[in-house]
Scaffold this active site. Structure first.
Site, PDB file in Angstrom:
ATOM      1  N   ARG A 153     -32.853   8.508 -13.465  1.00  0.00           N
ATOM      2  CA  ARG A 153     -33.130   9.928 -13.665  1.00  0.00           C
ATOM      3  C   ARG A 153     -34.491  10.373 -13.122  1.00  0.00           C
ATOM      4  NH1 ARG A 153     -33.982   6.664 -17.497  1.00  0.00           N
ATOM      5  NH2 ARG A 153     -35.815   6.743 -18.838  1.00  0.00           N
TER       6      ARG A 153
ATOM      7  N   CYS B 242     -29.365  -5.986 -32.769  1.00  0.00           N
ATOM      8  CA  CYS B 242     -28.940  -4.780 -32.053  1.00  0.00           C
ATOM      9  C   CYS B 242     -29.593  -4.840 -30.677  1.00  0.00           C
ATOM     10  CB  CYS B 242     -29.315  -3.514 -32.828  1.00  0.00           C
ATOM     11  SG  CYS B 242     -31.091  -3.303 -33.109  1.00  0.00           S
TER      12      CYS B 242
ATOM     13  N   ASN C  19     -35.898   3.517 -15.261  1.00  0.00           N
ATOM     14  CA  ASN C  19     -36.339   4.878 -14.964  1.00  0.00           C
ATOM     15  C   ASN C  19     -35.571   5.485 -13.792  1.00  0.00           C
ATOM     16  OD1 ASN C  19     -39.774   3.764 -15.375  1.00  0.00           O
ATOM     17  ND2 ASN C  19     -38.380   4.542 -16.936  1.00  0.00           N
ATOM     18  N   LEU C  20     -35.082   4.649 -12.893  1.00  0.00           N
ATOM     19  CA  LEU C  20     -34.575   5.131 -11.613  1.00  0.00           C
ATOM     20  C   LEU C  20     -33.297   5.951 -11.740  1.00  0.00           C
ATOM     21  CD1 LEU C  20     -35.241   1.940  -9.446  1.00  0.00           C
ATOM     22  CD2 LEU C  20     -36.751   3.883  -9.891  1.00  0.00           C
TER      23      LEU C  20
ATOM     24  N   LYS D  75     -46.741   4.850 -12.411  1.00  0.00           N
ATOM     25  CA  LYS D  75     -46.008   6.071 -12.076  1.00  0.00           C
ATOM     26  C   LYS D  75     -46.898   7.090 -11.384  1.00  0.00           C
ATOM     27  CE  LYS D  75     -42.376   5.907 -15.612  1.00  0.00           C
ATOM     28  NZ  LYS D  75     -41.774   6.595 -16.778  1.00  0.00           N
TER      29      LYS D  75
ATOM     30  N   ASP E 133     -50.135  10.684 -16.829  1.00  0.00           N
ATOM     31  CA  ASP E 133     -49.163   9.612 -17.073  1.00  0.00           C
ATOM     32  C   ASP E 133     -49.861   8.273 -16.906  1.00  0.00           C
ATOM     33  OD1 ASP E 133     -46.855   7.729 -16.837  1.00  0.00           O
ATOM     34  OD2 ASP E 133     -45.697   9.591 -16.805  1.00  0.00           O
TER      35      ASP E 133
ATOM     36  N   CYS F 115     -34.448   9.087 -26.074  1.00  0.00           N
ATOM     37  CA  CYS F 115     -33.506   8.867 -24.981  1.00  0.00           C
ATOM     38  C   CYS F 115     -33.255   7.379 -24.770  1.00  0.00           C
ATOM     39  CB  CYS F 115     -34.038   9.499 -23.700  1.00  0.00           C
ATOM     40  SG  CYS F 115     -33.987  11.310 -23.710  1.00  0.00           S
TER      41      CYS F 115
END
Length: 397
Positions: free
Chosen positions: A86, A355, A83-84, A99, A75, A201
């Protein structure tokens, strides 16, 4: 109980468990399916996780707690607040840290006996085989198609099992792709979808708890492979629906015509996976068909100067509720409703369409151009750029 040949045929009895480890793993040691022999297999095992994100977080933590002796992590990202929700291996104090550092510290806190091997670099066709070769099992926690195909092909070429998982919104998948025992990922998905067809996601969202369920399944499958117990998900694709709280299973067959694990393979070395997934072609087509753009700075200046420019927001209503440019007079017309609501817009107006980040609004611009609108501009970077560059009080999501 059905069994299969374990990855580690027998433990190296020179590997000892300390009194502290015996106490730590006592609930394993009293299980006949694990016992002392199995715990030593876990300690000998070397597992590589691709990614320290949503899936990588729970699987790495549980593998560490279970006593897997060596855990490698690939990574090169840094921890972001988004991120926190999940990625439970990271905490609020880790925001901004690599990370890799955060994950390593958390694993060592869970179990100081684990050897963490860090690869703070992108996984590529140039380094994948060299990284994979010293590990027994590869666990795929990635979220993009080029890396999934890269992981699969590298595992097939090296004869390694690939413990697969994927998540989106409320749904997840898990399987074990091991060409020596069953089908590989390409047997299930011979070709990647066109770029942009399947939202990420970041675009479509994911229930924060979902990766915990799928990542834990991946950790379970990994432990079963190491111990040689139970029936792994080889030749089976497990489908999980969190909303319906249901599991379904699809039987998978090895494809004799698979280009990488079939009878006459044509993929005998790692390839350019971005090109295979059509990313350069899509980028070239996007540049060729580029839409007119306006930066958030230029838009803000025009609005401040009182210029007649209409702001159109093509996100969904629930996104608008989180963050919007209502003070700038933004009109909400979700992209899916735009074709039926063109009559609400004036073709003579100059329009800035936005958007979240600029992708959906680019599609809206093309739709408007096809409908005869000429003075339309895509807001580069969307409302995210507005938050970062113009008004930090606008929340980022």
């Amino acid at each position: 109980m059905e069994t299969r040949k374990p990855l580690i045929d027998s433990p190296n009895w020179a590997v000892e468990l300390s009194n502290e480890e015996i106490a730590r793993y006592s609930r394993h040691l009293i299980m006949p399916e694990v016992a002392l022999e199995g715990q030593k297999k876990l300690k000998q095992a070397k597992v590589l996780t691709i990614g320290a994100g949503g899936l990588g977080a729970p699987l790495a933590m549980y593998l560490a707690a279970a006593g897997v002796g060596t855990i490698g992590i690939v990574d090169f990202d840094v921890v972001d607040e988004s991120n926190l929700q999940r990625q439970i291996i990271h905490g609020t104090s880790d925001v901004g840290r690599p990370k890799m550092e955060s994950a390593r510290d958390r694993i060592k806190d869970i179990n100081p006996n684990v050897n963490v091997v860090a690869y703070e670099e992108a996984l590529t066709s140039e380094n994948a085989l060299d990284i994979f070769k010293d590990f027994d099992i590869i666990v795929d926690g990635t979220d993009n198609f080029p890396t999934r195909y890269l992981v699969n092909d590298a595992c097939v070429l090296l004869g390694k099992p690939n413990v697969y998982g994927s998540i989106f919104r409320f749904e997840g998948q898990a399987s074990v792709f091991w060409a020596e025992e069953g089908p590989c990922y390409r047997c299930l998905y011979p070709e990647p979808p066109p770029p942009g067809l399947v939202p990420s996601c970041a675009e479509g969202g994911v229930l924060g708890i979902l990766p915990g369920a799928i990542g834990t399944i991946q950790a379970t499958e990994t432990a079963k492979l190491i111990l040689g117990i139970g029936e792994p998900l080889i030749g089976r694709l497990l489908l999980y629906d969190a909303l319906g709280m249901s599991f379904r299973e699809m039987k998978l067959r090895k494809d004799p015509n698979c280009p990488v694990c079939g009878e006459n393979p044509t993929v005998t070395e790692l390839i350019d996976y971005d090109a295979f997934c059509g990313i350069p072609q899509a980028q070239a087509a996007e540049q060729e068909n580029a839409v007119p753009e306006i930066t958030v700075g230029a838009l803000k200046q025009k609005l401040d100067d009182g210029e007649d420019i209409a702001v159109v927001d093509v996100r969904e209503t629930h996104e608008y509720d989180v963050a919007n440019l209502a003070p700038q007079g933004a009109k909400l017309i979700p992209l899916g409703e735009l074709p039926s609501r063109l009559h609400e817009l004036n073709q003579e107006d100059t329009m800035a369409v936005h958007c979240k980040s600029g992708a959906r609004s680019a599609k809206a611009i093309r739709l408007l151009q096809d409908a005869g609108f000429e003075r339309v501009y895509n807001v580069k970077g969307g409302i995210t750029a507005w938050s970062e560059e113009i008004d930090p009080s606008i929340p980022k999501y």
